[in-house]
Structure formats: C-alpha cells, structure tokens
Enzyme design. Structure first.
Site, mmCIF file in Angstrom:
data_model
loop_
_atom_site.group_PDB
_atom_site.id
_atom_site.type_symbol
_atom_site.label_atom_id
_atom_site.label_comp_id
_atom_site.label_asym_id
_atom_site.label_seq_id
_atom_site.Cartn_x
_atom_site.Cartn_y
_atom_site.Cartn_z
ATOM 1 N N LYS A 12 -4.676 -25.236 -9.964
ATOM 2 C CA LYS A 12 -5.514 -25.449 -8.769
ATOM 3 C C LYS A 12 -5.665 -24.155 -7.989
ATOM 4 O O LYS A 12 -4.859 -23.222 -8.126
ATOM 5 C CB LYS A 12 -4.921 -26.529 -7.863
ATOM 6 C CG LYS A 12 -3.506 -26.257 -7.320
ATOM 7 C CD LYS A 12 -3.444 -25.409 -6.058
ATOM 8 C CE LYS A 12 -2.009 -25.168 -5.587
ATOM 9 N NZ LYS A 12 -1.892 -23.993 -4.692
ATOM 10 N N ASP A 141 3.374 -30.922 -3.968
ATOM 11 C CA ASP A 141 2.107 -30.640 -4.645
ATOM 12 C C ASP A 141 1.709 -31.644 -5.731
ATOM 13 O O ASP A 141 0.521 -31.838 -5.976
ATOM 14 C CB ASP A 141 2.140 -29.239 -5.285
ATOM 15 C CG ASP A 141 1.759 -28.150 -4.300
ATOM 16 O OD1 ASP A 141 1.317 -28.492 -3.182
ATOM 17 O OD2 ASP A 141 1.886 -26.963 -4.643
HETATM 18 O O1 C5P Z 1 8.153 -30.087 -1.612
HETATM 19 P P1 C5P Z 1 8.491 -28.843 -2.373
HETATM 20 O O2 C5P Z 1 9.824 -28.931 -3.043
HETATM 21 O O3 C5P Z 1 7.403 -28.441 -3.295
HETATM 22 O O4 C5P Z 1 8.576 -27.678 -1.292
HETATM 23 C C1 C5P Z 1 9.260 -26.479 -1.503
HETATM 24 C C2 C5P Z 1 9.630 -25.877 -0.152
HETATM 25 O O5 C5P Z 1 8.471 -25.425 0.543
HETATM 26 C C3 C5P Z 1 10.280 -26.867 0.795
HETATM 27 O O6 C5P Z 1 11.664 -26.897 0.620
HETATM 28 C C4 C5P Z 1 9.925 -26.312 2.145
HETATM 29 O O7 C5P Z 1 10.789 -25.258 2.492
HETATM 30 C C5 C5P Z 1 8.562 -25.716 1.919
HETATM 31 N N1 C5P Z 1 7.467 -26.631 2.321
HETATM 32 C C6 C5P Z 1 7.182 -26.782 3.667
HETATM 33 N N2 C5P Z 1 6.142 -27.611 4.041
HETATM 34 C C7 C5P Z 1 5.412 -28.268 3.109
HETATM 35 C C8 C5P Z 1 5.702 -28.110 1.735
HETATM 36 C C9 C5P Z 1 6.739 -27.282 1.384
HETATM 37 O O8 C5P Z 1 7.828 -26.185 4.535
HETATM 38 N N3 C5P Z 1 4.405 -29.046 3.505
#
Ligand code: C5P
Length: 300
Positions: A12, A141
């Site tokens: 993406k 994501d």
């Molecule tokens: O949800 P995911 O594990 O993909 O996110 C990785 C990191 O990115 C999270 O631990 C967080 O620190 C940050 N993040 C965030 N806000 C979001 C998505 C991700 O702060 N909306």
C-alpha cells in the site's frame, strides 16, 4: 475448496496520513486514506496439522531473524483458528516481493491475505467485517488489507471505511536499499509532537475526491511523518529534497522510508527513475489497484 489456496498480498501507499492526537492507550488517533498497489507478495496456503510459515522470494533476505510467533501471518492464522474453535493447522508459504520495513505494509498485508485465504479454505464464511476485527488483533495495519483498494482508516488503524476505486495517475515508487531499513514505526510515532497533529480535514478532502471520481493530484496529499524525516530518516529527506529541487513532489509511504511520485502525462518516467537511482533509491513504476484485484483468492 481445494487443499491449496493462493492469495495476492498487495503493498500500500498512503494518499494521506494524519495524526489527530495521542490517545490514553499510547496509540495515535489516525485519519488516513490508504491505497493498494500492484506490487505484491504471493501467499500460498496448504493443509497441514500445525501452523507454520516459510518465507522466500527476492525480498526474503531482508527479514530479521525472529520467532515464528511474532510473524504477523502466523498470528493471523492463529487468530482465525481460535475463532473457528482451535486446533487447525496450515502451511503458509510467502513469496516476498514487497520490500520489508519500507512503509509499504507488506507484513500486515500477508496477515490479511492469510485471514482471507483461510476463511475460504476452511469454509468458515466469516464476513469481511469479522476478518477485519481479527486483523485488528494482529496489528493496526492489517484491517485495511482485508478490504484493499482505497479506504479511509481511523482509530489506531482498525476502523476501515472502504471507498470507491480511486482515479489515480501512474505512480513511481522509490525504496531505499535494504541495509537502510529497520523496525521504526514506534520510533516514528514517538518523534511526533503535538505541533504535527492536524484535524483530519486533508484526509476528508481526499475521500471526497475519490468518492466523486476525480483524479488525485499532488497538492491534496499529505503525510504527517514528513515533518520528522529530516531528523529520523536523513537519507530519505536528502533524496526527497533533491527531487523537490528538480521540481518533483515526493510523498512519504506510511512512516517511511519509501516514498512515491505521481506521474503526469508530461513526465518522463525513465528520467525520473534515473534521478531516483542516482540518489541511492530503487525506482519501481506501480499502479493503484482496485478492491477486486487486491482481494483475489485462487484455488490451485
Ligand atoms: O499496532 P502495531 O503493532 O502495528 O503498531 C506498532 C507501534 O506503532 C505501536 O506499538 C505504537 O507505538 C505505534 N502506533 C501508534 N499509533 C497507531 C499505530 C501504531 O502509536 N495508530
């Protein structure tokens, strides 16, 4: 359904990426319009007693060593197996073509591809909304990739509003060399201060453009992480600046370090590819894909 299913897992780009605020749970409240493109991994699912993941393909070498349980595709399969009562297995083979940790969502897309493919293979009949919910347990994501095409996401990424297929010009993607990438999403979010937060209106504008069937243009795209690339990803900043000086309008992909250019009829894609290559990035001409082609499942 046969015992072997093949699923496309598209990369993406972000037409927009806005952060509205930091939330009490530590995540950031997002408004973003995401778009699948025709660069993709291929995920093959085969009947097996246990869940396993093997990864090969041109970009497989860039993956860090990690236990299988931390793999997003593995976690997707486990989540769906549990939803179906537990105890199911699958051998997941991923042909990695999407550059890893490049801001292109490859790992998240693999997880969503596993959910879509297993839903078919195991004949579970879970509606897309339920798969999106399970995808949200895997990461912020993956829910988008359950739907694909163009979509507006909000919350921490788990709320997905599918949009009509976008009228988009051809895209020239620029990815950095493998050794300059790293796991950086959390650090990029942490680098954002309140001065970078916006109201989400830019994203609503792009939703309006896509919904009306109008062609997307540079001036309406925006990515909050471009405010911190200079300090966090200097190689990307240098390349994007050099292209700006040549009259181009680069846009960061997700939290970087890849970026893209929109090609207009008067652009010479070969000249622009050469300019990107000189800056140490790899140019790839890609296209925005439709929801239908982004979510194709095949029995093989
Ligand atoms: O949800 P995911 O594990 O993909 O996110 C990785 C990191 O990115 C999270 O631990 C967080 O620190 C940050 N993040 C965030 N806000 C979001 C998505 C991700 O702060 N909306």
């Amino acid at each position: 359904m046969s015992g072997v299913v093949r699923v496309i897992a598209p990369a993406k780009i972000n037409w927009t990426l806005e952060v509205l605020r930091k939330r009490a749970d530590g995540y950031h409240e997002l408004r973003s319009v995401l778009q699948t493109i025709d660069l993709h991994d291929v995920v093959t699912l085969r009947d097996a007693r246990e869940i396993s993941v093997e990864i090969n393909g041109p970009e497989a070498g860039a993956l860090p060593d990690a236990p299988p349980e931390s793999n997003l595709a593995y976690r997707g399969a486990l989540a769906l197996s549990r939803r179906a009562g537990g105890g199911r297995g699958v051998r997941i083979s991923i042909e990695k073509r999407v550059p890893v940790a490049a801001g292109l969502g490859g790992g998240s897309s693999d997880a969503a591809a596993v959910l879509r493919g297993l839903n078919r293979m195991w004949e579970l009949g879970e509606p897309r909304e339920n798969l999106g919910e399970l995808a949200g347990e895997v990461g912020s994501d993956p829910p988008f990739f359950v739907f694909g095409g163009a979509a507006l996401i909000s919350g921490r990424g788990e709320q997905v509003e599918p949009l009509p297929d976008a009228a988009a010009p051809p895209i020239l993607l620029a990815t950095p060399p493998q050794n300059e990438r790293g796991e950086k999403t959390a650090a990029m979010f942490a680098a954002l201060g309140p001065e970078a937060y916006t109201a989400g209106d830019v994203t609503l504008g792009v939703r309006e453009t896509i919904s009306a069937g109008r062609q997307l243009v540079d001036a309406e795209l925006q990515n909050v992480f471009e405010t911190v690339t200079a300090s966090m990803q200097p190689q990307t900043e240098i390349a994007m600046d050099a292209l700006r000086a040549q009259g181009h309008v680069p846009h960061l992909c997700g939290a970087g370090p890849s970026f893209f250019l929109l090609l207009s009829a008067r652009d010479d894609a070969r000249v622009m590819s050469d300019r990107i290559r000189v800056l140490g990035f790899e140019p790839r001409p890609v296209r925005a894909t439709t929801r239908r082609s982004a979510t194709t499942i095949r029995a093989v």
